[in-house]
Structure formats: C-alpha cells, structure tokens
Scaffold this motif. Structure first.
Motif, PDB file in Angstrom:
ATOM      1  N   LEU A   1       0.614  -1.212   0.130  1.00 13.80           N
ATOM      2  CA  LEU A   1      -0.006  -0.044   0.028  1.00 13.80           C
ATOM      3  C   LEU A   1       0.905   1.207   0.093  1.00 13.80           C
ATOM      4  N   LEU A   2       2.026   1.059   0.479  1.00 15.49           N
ATOM      5  CA  LEU A   2       3.059   2.522   0.567  1.00 15.49           C
ATOM      6  C   LEU A   2       2.939   3.089  -0.850  1.00 15.49           C
ATOM      7  N   PRO A   3       3.439   2.293  -1.992  1.00 13.13           N
ATOM      8  CA  PRO A   3       3.537   3.109  -3.328  1.00 13.13           C
ATOM      9  C   PRO A   3       2.107   3.340  -3.869  1.00 13.13           C
ATOM     10  N   VAL A   4       1.078   2.931  -3.301  1.00 13.86           N
ATOM     11  CA  VAL A   4      -0.438   3.101  -3.940  1.00 13.86           C
ATOM     12  C   VAL A   4      -0.875   4.358  -3.129  1.00 13.86           C
ATOM     13  N   LEU A   5      -0.381   4.557  -1.861  1.00 13.86           N
ATOM     14  CA  LEU A   5      -1.039   5.655  -1.027  1.00 13.86           C
ATOM     15  C   LEU A   5      -0.191   7.083  -1.084  1.00 13.86           C
ATOM     16  N   SER A   6       1.153   6.587  -1.068  1.00  8.61           N
ATOM     17  CA  SER A   6       2.322   7.856  -1.055  1.00  8.61           C
ATOM     18  C   SER A   6       1.919   8.950  -1.855  1.00  8.61           C
ATOM     19  N   PRO A   7       1.651   8.884  -3.202  1.00  8.03           N
ATOM     20  CA  PRO A   7       1.437  10.077  -4.130  1.00  8.03           C
ATOM     21  C   PRO A   7       0.153  10.714  -3.745  1.00  8.03           C
ATOM     22  N   LEU A   8      -0.698  10.265  -3.155  1.00  4.64           N
ATOM     23  CA  LEU A   8      -1.950  10.805  -2.812  1.00  4.64           C
ATOM     24  C   LEU A   8      -1.627  11.814  -1.328  1.00  4.64           C
ATOM     25  N   VAL A   9      -0.747  11.094  -0.416  1.00  2.00           N
ATOM     26  CA  VAL A   9      -0.592  11.772   0.666  1.00  2.00           C
ATOM     27  C   VAL A   9       0.356  12.851   0.315  1.00  2.00           C
ATOM     28  N   VAL A  10       1.406  12.679  -0.593  1.00  2.00           N
ATOM     29  CA  VAL A  10       2.332  13.990  -0.764  1.00  2.00           C
ATOM     30  C   VAL A  10       1.547  14.995  -1.573  1.00  2.00           C
ATOM     31  N   PHE A  11       0.543  14.601  -2.383  1.00  2.00           N
ATOM     32  CA  PHE A  11      -0.031  15.623  -3.176  1.00  2.00           C
ATOM     33  C   PHE A  11      -1.200  16.405  -2.225  1.00  2.00           C
ATOM     34  N   GLY A  12      -1.555  15.816  -1.153  1.00  2.00           N
ATOM     35  CA  GLY A  12      -2.502  16.309  -0.375  1.00  2.00           C
ATOM     36  C   GLY A  12      -1.726  17.183   0.656  1.00  2.00           C
ATOM     37  N   ILE A  13      -0.869  16.774   1.101  1.00  2.00           N
ATOM     38  CA  ILE A  13      -0.068  17.674   2.081  1.00  2.00           C
ATOM     39  C   ILE A  13       0.536  19.039   1.541  1.00  2.00           C
ATOM     40  N   ILE A  14       1.134  18.813   0.374  1.00  2.78           N
ATOM     41  CA  ILE A  14       1.870  20.025  -0.441  1.00  2.78           C
ATOM     42  C   ILE A  14       0.661  20.908  -0.694  1.00  2.78           C
ATOM     43  N   TYR A  15      -0.695  20.182  -1.288  1.00  5.34           N
ATOM     44  CA  TYR A  15      -1.474  20.956  -1.850  1.00  5.34           C
ATOM     45  C   TYR A  15      -2.094  22.034  -0.342  1.00  5.34           C
ATOM     46  N   LEU A  16      -1.935  21.403   0.805  1.00  6.32           N
ATOM     47  CA  LEU A  16      -2.558  22.124   1.666  1.00  6.32           C
ATOM     48  C   LEU A  16      -1.769  23.341   2.145  1.00  6.32           C
ATOM     49  N   ILE A  17      -0.190  23.080   2.134  1.00  5.70           N
ATOM     50  CA  ILE A  17       0.771  23.968   2.688  1.00  5.70           C
ATOM     51  C   ILE A  17       0.988  24.835   1.486  1.00  5.70           C
ATOM     52  N   ALA A  18       1.056  24.501   0.213  1.00  7.04           N
ATOM     53  CA  ALA A  18       1.572  25.582  -0.901  1.00  7.04           C
ATOM     54  C   ALA A  18       0.560  25.560  -1.961  1.00  7.04           C
ATOM     55  N   GLY A  19      -0.565  24.784  -2.075  1.00  4.47           N
ATOM     56  CA  GLY A  19      -1.369  25.179  -3.182  1.00  4.47           C
ATOM     57  C   GLY A  19      -1.155  24.147  -4.235  1.00  4.47           C
ATOM     58  N   LYS A  20      -1.911  24.161  -5.283  1.00  5.58           N
ATOM     59  CA  LYS A  20      -2.047  22.891  -6.244  1.00  5.58           C
ATOM     60  C   LYS A  20      -0.903  22.862  -6.969  1.00  5.58           C
ATOM     61  N   ASN A  21      -0.474  24.200  -7.636  1.00  3.65           N
ATOM     62  CA  ASN A  21       1.022  24.269  -8.645  1.00  3.65           C
ATOM     63  C   ASN A  21       1.826  23.365  -7.883  1.00  3.65           C
ATOM     64  N   GLU A  22       2.065  23.782  -6.445  1.00  9.76           N
ATOM     65  CA  GLU A  22       3.467  23.364  -5.922  1.00  9.76           C
ATOM     66  C   GLU A  22       3.171  21.618  -5.535  1.00  9.76           C
ATOM     67  N   ALA A  23       1.682  21.342  -5.293  1.00  9.26           N
ATOM     68  CA  ALA A  23       1.403  20.095  -5.250  1.00  9.26           C
ATOM     69  C   ALA A  23       1.773  19.263  -6.525  1.00  9.26           C
ATOM     70  N   PHE A  24       1.375  19.643  -7.512  1.00  8.53           N
ATOM     71  CA  PHE A  24       1.627  19.128  -8.788  1.00  8.53           C
ATOM     72  C   PHE A  24       3.282  18.994  -9.119  1.00  8.53           C
ATOM     73  N   ALA A  25       3.783  20.030  -8.652  1.00  8.23           N
ATOM     74  CA  ALA A  25       5.154  19.758  -8.994  1.00  8.23           C
ATOM     75  C   ALA A  25       6.045  18.733  -8.165  1.00  8.23           C
ATOM     76  N   SER A  26       5.650  18.909  -6.816  1.00  7.57           N
ATOM     77  CA  SER A  26       5.962  17.547  -5.798  1.00  7.57           C
ATOM     78  C   SER A  26       5.660  16.484  -6.594  1.00  7.57           C
ATOM     79  N   LEU A  27       4.436  16.200  -6.801  1.00 10.55           N
ATOM     80  CA  LEU A  27       4.035  14.834  -7.272  1.00 10.55           C
ATOM     81  C   LEU A  27       4.716  14.348  -8.396  1.00 10.55           C
ATOM     82  N   GLY A  28       4.999  15.103  -9.545  1.00  6.69           N
ATOM     83  CA  GLY A  28       5.772  15.048 -10.515  1.00  6.69           C
ATOM     84  C   GLY A  28       7.123  14.577 -10.288  1.00  6.69           C
ATOM     85  N   ALA A  29       7.868  15.544  -9.459  1.00  5.20           N
ATOM     86  CA  ALA A  29       8.956  15.130  -9.086  1.00  5.20           C
ATOM     87  C   ALA A  29       9.163  13.747  -8.377  1.00  5.20           C
TER      88      ALA A  29
END
Lengths: 710, 710
Positions: free
Chosen positions: A592-620
């Motif tokens: 479940l680690l690789p299944v949930l990690s992208p969602l968690v990373v996207f969610g956390i960065i989205y809350l902290i810095a907004g969608k553009n940065e969340a998409f950037a972090s997820l892509g990286a």
C-alpha cells in the motif's frame, strides 16, 4: 485500424502456442509414484497459496473497482478489471503449467539433458508467451471495443483513462503478487536453509526437512507467478504510456497510426518470440546457456527484421511525423529507436552476466572473500552489488540520449516498447528457472540416481543468471521508461490545464518543474525514500517469515524425533500453511506504500502551498522514485545473483588465489552460504518488487489527474 | 564590517580554548611505563600514517594549486591553499591531542568514570572547537584580507571565486582524509577481528594480535582526523555557499550584512559551544550519554539565545530584506529559520539514537535475528539500514519546506548554517569516541584491572551512538543544503549569462532545468550512480585492505609460534606499515571519481548536445548525487551503528523473545559479530565519505562555471 485486427490475431496466436505447448508438456512421462506424490504436494501447496493470495487481492481489487467506477466511470472501472484479471490469469496459468512441468522435467532429465531442457523451456515459454500475448490482447481488444463498437474516438479522454486504468489493474496485482510471492519463496528458502543446511546438516531439498515442499512451492508462486505478473504489468504500462503520449503529441491520422504502432511492435514480436523458441536446442557443446541465448538472439534478430518490415510497408521509412513539442522524425528514426531498445536489452544481458556469472571477476571476488570469513563475504557482496549499478545506468543514460536525439520523447517511448516487446522470450528464459529448480528438488526427494540431480543442477545454475537478467531487464526498462511515464504525467497536466473550465480544479494551473523549485526537490527526496523504505519493510517481512519457519522446523524436529532418522514423515503442509498466512499478512502494508504515497504527498503539499506546488512535488516524486529505485533494484538483484553463484562456485571446489582448493562443507563454503542467504530476499523479494512499485506510483499519479479533472 | 572583527575574535577564542584544554589534558597522569610504551606505538603509527597521507595529498594539492592559479588567478589559488592547509591542520592537531589523551584517559578511568570522561571529552572538544574555529577563521580572515587590505568589493566575482576555491581546498583534503582514514581504520578492524576474534579466539585489543596497534592507530586517523576534515569541509562549504547566495540575491548594504550573517552565526555558536563544554558533567545517575546531552542541549539553547540577540541588536527583528527572486523576509523570519536548523539537528539526533540505540526496536530486532544465524542477522541489519533513511529524509523535507516558506532559498541557507554552527559541539561528542576506544585498548594491552576496562567500555559504548549521530548530522546538513548549493550553481549561471560579452562562452546561455528535459533526467541518473559506485569501490578497498591484514597476521602467527604463547612480541609496525600503504593506494581512484565526474559529464553532453544541455545535465547531476547520496549515506551509517550495538547487546547477555539468554561466545553472538564486521566499512568508510563526495561534486561545478567565465 485494420492493423488492430492483425494485432489481435497475433495475440491469439500466442494463446494457441500456449495451448499447443501445454499439451506437449502434459503428454510427457510423469515419472514414478514417489515423484508424483511429491509433485502433487507442491502443486497443491502452490494452488492453495495462489488462491488465497488472489482472494485477498480480490478484496482490495473490488474496493478499488467501486472507487474507480464512482470517480472515473464504467469504462475505466472495467479497464481496471481487465488489467487485473488478465495479470492474475497469466500468473495463474503459468504456475499451473509450471507445477506440472517440474516432475516431467525431472523424469526427462533421467533420459538426457536435451530432453530435460526441452520440457523445462517449453513450460517457461508458455508463461512467457501468455504474459506478452494476454497483455497485448488485453490492451488491443479493449481499445478495439472502446473505439469500434462503442464508437469513442481513439484519442478521447475516456479511452485514454480506460487504458491507464487497465495499466493500474495490472500494477495492483503485480505489486501484491511480486511481494507476496517473494516473501513466501524467500521465507521458505532462508528459513529452510538455516535450520536444514546449517543446524541439522542435511542437504537442500532433503525430504526430512519439513520446509522443503514449501521451498519448492515458493519457486512457483514467487519466481513464476510473481514474476509473470510483474512483466505483464511492465508490458501493459509501457504500451499504454506510449499510446497516451501518441494521443497527446499527435493529431489526426498520425495520432491513430502512432497509437497503434506500439501494439504492432508488440504483435510482430510475439510472432518472432514464438519462432525464437524453436531455436532453443542444445548444441554439440552441450551449453545450456548457449541454447537459451540462441533462442534469444534469434528472436532479437527476427524482431529487428519484422519491425523494419512493419515500418517499410506500413508506416513508411521516409514518412515525416511532427509532434506537438516541435520534434520531427521519420519512420527510419523510429526504426533506429527500436534498434536502441534492442541494444539496451542486449547490453543489460551482457552486463548482468558479467556481474553474476561464475567465470568473471565480481563473483570470483566474492568467492575469494569467503575464504577469510562470513564478514568479508558479505562486505564483498555488498561492494559488488553497489558497483553493479554503474554500467546498466550508463547504458540507460546512453539509450535515453540516443533515442531522444532521433525522435524526441516519443523516440524514447518506442525504444522502451521495443525493449519490452521481447518480453515473451525473456520471460520464457526466466520462467524456465523455477521448473528446473523444482525438478532438482523432486529428483532429490524421490531418490533418483545422482546423475539426474546433476542434470537438473546444471539446468538450475543457468536459471540463476537468467533470473538476474530478467530483473535487470525489467528495471532497466523502467529506467528508460521513466521519462515516458513522466511525460505522460506532464502532458496530461498541460492538457487538463489548457482545457479547464473556469472554476474547475485545473483552472489556472501552471506548474514549474524546474529543479530550482524547492517543491521539486522535496518531491525528488520523497520519491527517493520510497524504494529504501519499501526495501526495508520487505526485507524485514522475509526475515520474520524465515524466522517463523525456523521455529516451526525446530518444533517438528523436537516433537517428532523420528523425522531425522527417516522413520516419521514431516508435516510439510503446516510449513506451507504457515508461510501462506505470513506472506499474505506481510504483503499488505508495503504494497500500500506506493499506492497511497502519491495521494498523501499531493494532499499535504496542496494544503501547505497550493495546487501548482502539489503537482510539482508529485511529478518530481515520480522521477525521485525512479532515480533511487533503479539503483536499489539493480544493486539488489545483481548482488543477490552474484552471492548465489559465489556459493555455487564452491560446489565444484573453489581454488583461491593462493592455490588452495575449498570444497563444499569447508569454512569458506559456509561463509558463502551466509552471503547466499542474505542475497535471497535481496534478489527475489525486495529488489524485483521495486519495479512494480515504481510503475504503480506513476499510474496512481496519472489516475489522480484524471480524477481531479472529472 | 566591524562585525567581521567580532567574528575573527570569536574564531581566535576557539583557538585559545584549544590551547588551554590541550594543556589541561597534557597535565594529566600518563600511567605506567607499559601504558606509555603502547601509547607511543599508537602515536608513532598515527603520525607516520597522517604524514604520509598528507604528503600524498600535497602532491595532488600542488597540481591543483598550479591549475587554479593558471585558470582562476592568484586569489583563488591562495584561497584553495588556505582551505586545504587549515583542513589538514584541524585533523592533524586533533589527532595530535587524541593520541596523547588516550593513555591519560585510561589512567584517569582507573580513578573514576567522571575523571575518564573529563579527559576524553576535553580531548574531543579540542578537535571540535578547532574544526569550527579554524573554519570560521579561514573564511573570515581571508574575506577580510580580500575586502579590506586588498580593497575588493565584498560581492566582487574575484572574492566569490576565492571563497569557493577555499571551500574546494577543504573538500579535496576531506575526501582523501575521510576515505584514506576510513580504509585504514576499517581494514585494521575487519582484518584484526577476523583473524583474532574468529580464528585465534583471542579478545579484541589482545596484545598478541599483531593488528591491534594498527586498529588503535586507525581510530585516530579515521574517526578523529578523517572526521575532523569532513566536518571542517561541511562547515566551510555551507558558510561559503550561503555567502555566495547572499552576494547574488541582495544588493548594497543588505548584501554585505547578509554575507556577514552566516559568519556571525558561526561566531556566536563557537562561543556557546565553548560554554556548552562546561555542562558536560556526570550526574548522580552516572549516565554518560546524559552528561554529553547536557552539553549539547545547553549549547543548542545558548545558541538560540545568542542568535536571537544578534538579530535583535544587529540585524533588527523587523528589518525587511528583499531578495532578487522577489522573496521578502524579516529578521524574525531568519531567526525562525535558525530555529528550524536547530530543530532538524535535534530530531536527527533523536532518530539516530532510536535506530542505533541498544534499548529500541531496531537494534533489538537485529539481536533477535542473530539467534537464527549469520544470514538472518545480516538480512535484518540491512532491513534496518534501509528503513532508517525514511524519518531523517522526512525531517529534512519538512525543514526545506518550512524554511523556504519563511524566507525563500536564503532561509534554507540560514537553517543549514545554524545547523552547522553547532559543529564545534557535535564534533566534540564524536571525537571523544576514538579516545575512549583507544583508552580501552591500552587498558587491555597493559593488563590494567578489569574495572578500568569496564569504565572505558562504558565510555566507548556511548561513542557508537555519538559517532552515528555526527554522521547523520553531516549528511543531513548536506541534504538540507542541497538546494543552497544548487541555487549557488543556477544563480551563478544566470549571473554569468546575464553579464556575458558577445562571443564569450556564456553568451546566449539559457538553461532549462525542467524535469521534462531529458538531459536533466540524464544528469539525475548520472549523479545518482556516483554514491553507489563510490560506495562499491570503497567497500572493495576495505575488503582488500582487511584481507591483506588477515594474511599478514596469519603469517606472523605461523612464523612466530611464540606470539600466541606470549613468549614472542608480534611485529606491530609491519601491520601499520602495510595498512598505510594499502590505504593511500586505495584512496586515490575513488576520491578522483567525484572530482572528475562533473567535468566528464559536462564535456560529453557539451559535445553531444551543446552548452545549454551540458549545463542542465551538470546541474541535475548535483541534485542526483544528493538524492541517492543522502539515502545511501544514512542507510550505511545508521545500519552500521545498529549492527555494532546489536553485537554489544550480547556482551551483557541478550534475552531473546523466548526468554533464552545468549551470552558472549554463543552462536548468536558470533552471528552478531558478522553483522558488526559488515557494518564497519558501511558506517566508517563508505557511508561517511559520501558526504564530502557530494560537496566536492558541487564545488567542482561552481569552479567550472568560474573557469568558463574567466
């Protein structure tokens, strides 16, 4: 779109081949009653495990199916189902044949090496061609249904999403099957060896060892079914990603042609793989590796010719294509990209053989280090495992640059597709391993004459290298495909942002993927940690499963003192059952680690810095997981193979640099057994599972985009 | 610029402290004649090795000095010289004190634990404060000379290049010293343990083992001098990178103030580190770790107050700064970034203690796995080593995000600077380890009563954790500093491109660092492979050096049978000499890898795809080397520490989960010794050398830009 029918026909051809070969294998002599008794114990254990594993995965699968239907609609949910079911089927049928071919290989080996090789390889070829054929059929038939009878345009988002969901289905099965099977097989291997070879002093596959049936079951559920699911997934995801890229990069007729192109490459290579299997014949020098290589190189050469013909007569050598990223290329350029894909495959095979073959410096250095003890054996093995990453990485780097210069990102995609088009043949070489491994076990347990064991051992030794080769190939394709998957993500993102209605999620999205954006670095680091954490969790799981087996075997020896004297029969079933439960339990969290990690990373960065940065972090993160995953996986699989063969080098006596000969049973040999034990979970559990882990992270990210756009 | 004088004064204060503490250590009782004899053998060996090592490095250094003068002019070449000489001096003086403090610690331990701790810690503090003090003095005095007497502007390229060259000097010494010292110490350790403990069955530090003096020499040249050079470099490079960033991001008075700011942070923290050393006192509970922690937390708290005072009275809490990347922040924001740096340090210490401490799950799981054999011990150790990377990475990720949100890239730079400002205290905790390790060896060899050995063992056990902590701290700062170094590279690039004359190299340069540029991915992969290849090469080097020692010791035992009976004296000098030659020879190739790789990558990509892509690949390589290097280094240092302490847990008897007690000499203990042997080169050679490797790659890239612009 007539080519689509050709593709489907080629896919069906592989199924026909599988049916023919299965009949041919099943027609062979099953040996005496004792052999059949052992084989049926292995068969029952393997079927029981796989049924339980797939039942557990089915629960997760049904939940995901419902979520997918709810979030993405029926066609995506059904695509998910098709991918999952076919992946499971490839593994299940492959194992089904493999547990029947083992005893027949043992019996045939009593006649001749050539006869043993013939049955074992045919069994492997069934798995191999079903993996490639079913993957091809799954994608092409579903693509045909969506674009033909259902009337969607080939480049519609609905079609793209459905294909990505099909890849996701394959990925989800694959991560569970790879990991569950890997924990089962290595738990049995590590535990059985420790308590059998080391404590009780009995040889491998001795019928007195209660873990011995479990060990043979493990070969089938891990090295055969698990590996088949993995390669099925790699094949599907690569083809789908290439099709997605074609649908985004091109318009009009070119888009449809280039979406079909990866399917056509896969189709002709299924045919050449079938042809290649007939080249696997023992030569006069009796070299098994030579026989297998003949099959591989014949397939590679025929594939090259076939792809060239496809380009000459269908795509057009001189036809110019222009991608939306301003790259232009011709049919010839794409052919050269295909050549690059084949060259990368060939080079990875050669490099892997160098690092894991008994005759070369790396393995010999580990054998030599065993002379000074357990510690130096492990140190040198780790040194080899780390060093073994460099050349494959350079080959992949060269492959990326060369195919990019020829035809841009789409060129890289075609190089990977061609690389994976050989999957039928490569999997055949690999799936041959567990059959011969089992055949050896059956020969040992049913007291066949030692010559039979010698023949199966010779077949098995080759299996070590071919197994390492397949893993290097799978992870190498992931490295080369990294950019394709990332491009699919960024192009999807651009597409959704460009077509966003005011007020929807993608409205005004503009992502900065530059390395100087800290959120990109954060994503790289986060992705980078996944293979390490995942590796740590899966190694721990194997250690725990192995310890459970040690305790069970010790208990049986203690409570039934007659086992060691051969008066009492060990309870094989309990060990199988214990491992089944352990493997199923231990596979859940790491999977479940690789299944949930992208969602968690996207969610956390989205809350902290907004969608553009969340998409950037997820892509990286998608690239980060490949940058470390590539090295972690290659080091583990190559290192494990080298340790295994260093141990094997003592079986005929290893002559160290001072001229002393160290035989089986010497202190140096014992040290080499330690390295082999360490290498087991490295090369058969943690390392290979990194490959589906990388893919699933990428697929989840693509699906997340589709869900957000919905 | 008056603050610069304050900085220089604080730097001088650390030198005064070192002189005072050295006198105080040297005034202590040196023990009996036998002890002094042993100590002098260790001292001579260490001095002989270090002299030879520095002579070899000097040859490389002189060549580089000439090239630097030729390519970049006098001020850069002299900067290089200052960095190199001071780095060497910090290591040399630290070792000089350490080889004198060892015997005095042994003698003091005969009196009381508190007395032993006092001398050992004071000796560590000398190294620690010299590292921080000389680094601070080097940068600040050279900066003062360039900007004062020589009249250059603080933000002139000449000044920047000279400071970067100073960092390069420190880096070059550091990579050689870390690696050479690491190969020496672990070659002795691995070889000595294998042939002594395992084959001959004699305890560690037994005077009959011909490798025992070499082992003690190794502690000094590797764990003391090598570590000092590493931290010196980390400190210098971080401060310099922060100054470079300030000079580019800001203009006018703000630029000068913010260039001085990292120096001021370093300066006040040298004072608080000196103050902190006086808090290291054994409490009533006799907890050594508690005493050391008191010193650390006192320093951390005092530093926080001191930095706050600096900001209130000098920078201004509310003063607004605006960087050229449009970030604005106040003095308060910078203070909070400092707090983040301290918090990251604290968290890394806590996490490292969890993963390497005897009382927690990870180490206990390795001890438990030892019960089932060598193989499971190593598997579990590897599992812990992989898993141990996750939390530190998350802390670093959080640190990056938080400080970036507060004050942009410059905020991250200030967080790392503050983190490293504690180097004086952290190095003190670490350099204390080899002294107590040696003291134990001397006590053993000179037959002091067992209580003395017990006291030194208690001191030594703490050293294992503090050593792991320092390494985690050094590599953690590299992870956090990754963006700072990368920013220095990109900003430099922008600067040169913006100021390029038509026709010069940088004319028209515009680099795309986006992840969708394949040359960026190529750079990431290339950078990613360096820590793996480097790790593989250095593990092989240790294995080779260890095997050479095994053969030498076996030869001595064979040729002088009286050694084992205590009738003949072993030839300690030969083992020291053999290792000296081996270590010097083996350090060259791996050390040149990170020095030459950036140049090779740049050159090849330049030829294939032109300058823009070459700059993109080179930049991505800098991040790639950090993304994998961070995980490789943390996994190696934490895993090695855990293996070491798992072995230690058997010394007082380890009670497994079934309640069985396993004592020293049991099979489980032997399995734990294998893990410890594997962990040795992991944690003391390959792992820690990754840190200077990362830095040197970055510095070379910065210098390359300067050379191309010249």
């Amino acid at each position: 779109m007539t080519m689509l029918y050709v593709v489907i026909a080629c896919g069906l051809l592989s199924v026909l081949y599988a049916i023919w070969a299965t009949r041919s294998v099943l027609a062979a002599d099953q040996g005496n009653a004792r052999m059949q008794e052992i084989a049926s114990a292995i068969r029952e254990g393997a079927q029981a495990y796989l049924t339980r594993q797939y039942t557990t995965i089915a629960i997760v699968g049904i939940i995901v199916f419902i979520i997918a239907w709810w979030l993405l609609g029926a066609s995506a949910a059904i695509g998910f189902l098709v991918g999952a079911v076919l992946s499971a089927a490839a593994g299940f049928i492959g194992m089904h044949v493999s547990v029947r071919a083992n005893v027949r290989t043992a019996q045939a080996s009593a006649n001749s090496l050539a006869a043993g090789l013939d049955i074992a390889f045919k069994s492997g070829a069934i798995t191999g061609l079903l993996v490639a054929g079913l993957a091809l059929l799954g994608v092409s038939v579903y693509f045909w249904i969506l674009t033909g009878p259902m009337g969607h345009g080939p480049t519609d988002r609905l079609v793209i999403d459905a294909l990505v969901a099909l890849g996701f289905g394959a990925s989800l099965i694959s991560i569970f099957a790879r990991l569950g099977g890997g924990i089962f097989t290595k738990g049995a291997d590590v535990g059985g060896d420790l308590v059998g070879k080391v404590e009780a002093g009995i040889p491998e596959d001795d019928p007195r060892n209660p873990a011995t049936i479990a060990d043979n079951v493990g070969d089938n559920v891990g090295d055969c079914a698990g590996m088949a699911a993995d390669l099925f997934e790699t094949y599907v995801v690569t083809v789908v990603a290439t099709m997605v890229l074609a649908s985004i990069f091109f318009t009009g007729e070119a888009a449809i042609t280039l979406m079909l192109f990866p399917l056509v490459i896969g189709a002709v290579c299924v045919v050449t793989s079938i042809a290649g299997t007939f080249f696997v014949k023992l030569g006069t020098n009796n070299s098994i590796m030579g026989a297998l290589y003949k099959g591989f190189w014949a397939t590679a050469l025929l594939s090259l010719i076939a792809i060239a013909l496809v380009i000459v007569f269908w795509l057009g050598m001189g036809t110019e294509f222009q991608a939306s990223d301003q790259t232009t290329f011709t049919g010839l350029d794409l052919l050269l990209c295909g050549v690059i894909g084949l060259a990368v495959t060939g080079l990875i095979i050669v490099i892997t053989e160098y690092y894991t073959g008994v005759d070369y410096r790396p393995v010999r250095s580990i054998s030599q280090a065993s002379v000074t003890g357990h510690g130096t054996n492990v140190i040198q093995g780790l040194a080899v495992s780390l060093e073994a990453t460099a050349l494959p990485a350079l080959v992949i780097i060269a492959g990326i640059i060369a195919s990019f210069l020829l035809a841009g990102l789409f060129g890289i995609a075609i190089a990977v597709t061609t690389m994976l088009a050989l999957a039928g043949m490569v999997v055949a070489l690999d799936a041959f391993g567990p059959v011969t491994d089992n055949a050896g076990g059956i020969a040992e347990m049913s007291n066949l004459p030692p010559e039979v064991r010698q023949t199966t051992d010779a077949l098995d030794a080759v299996g070590n290298t071919t197994k390492a080769v397949t893993k290097g190939y799978a992870i190498g394709s992931a490295g080369l495909g990294a950019l394709v998957l990332f491009a699919a993500y960024t192009e999807d993102l651009k597409f959704f942002a460009a077509n966003a209605q005011p007020g929807t999620f993608f409205d005004g999205v503009s992502v900065n993927f530059s390395l100087s954006n800290p959120y990109v670095v954060v994503g790289l680091l986060f992705g980078g940690l996944l293979p390490f954490l995942f590796g740590g969790l899966s190694m721990t799981a194997v250690g725990r499963a192995g310890s459970a087996i040690v305790e069970e075997v010790r208990r049986q020896f203690r409570e039934k003192p007659g086992i060691m004297e051969g008066r009492e029969k060990p309870d094989y079933g309990r060990a199988v059952d214990l491992l089944t439960r352990a493997a199923i339990r231990e596979m859940i969290v790491p999977s479940l680690l690789p299944v949930l990690s992208p969602l968690v990373v996207f969610g956390i960065i989205y809350l902290i810095a907004g969608k553009n940065e969340a998409f950037a972090s997820l892509g990286a993160m998608l690239l980060g997981v490949i940058v470390t995953g590539l090295f972690v996986a290659i080091s583990m699989t190559a290192g494990g193979g080298a340790w295994d063969n260093a141990k094997k080098s003592f079986e005929d006596g290893f002559v160290d640099k001072d001229g002393t000969k160290h035989l089986k049973g010497s202190e140096a040999h014992k040290a080499s057994v330690t390295g082999d034990t360490v290498g087991d979970p490295y090369k058969d559990t943690a390392g290979p599972a990194v490959n589906p882990m990388i893919k699933i992270t990428n697929i989840i990210a693509l699906l997340l985009l589709a869900v957000l756009a919905h």
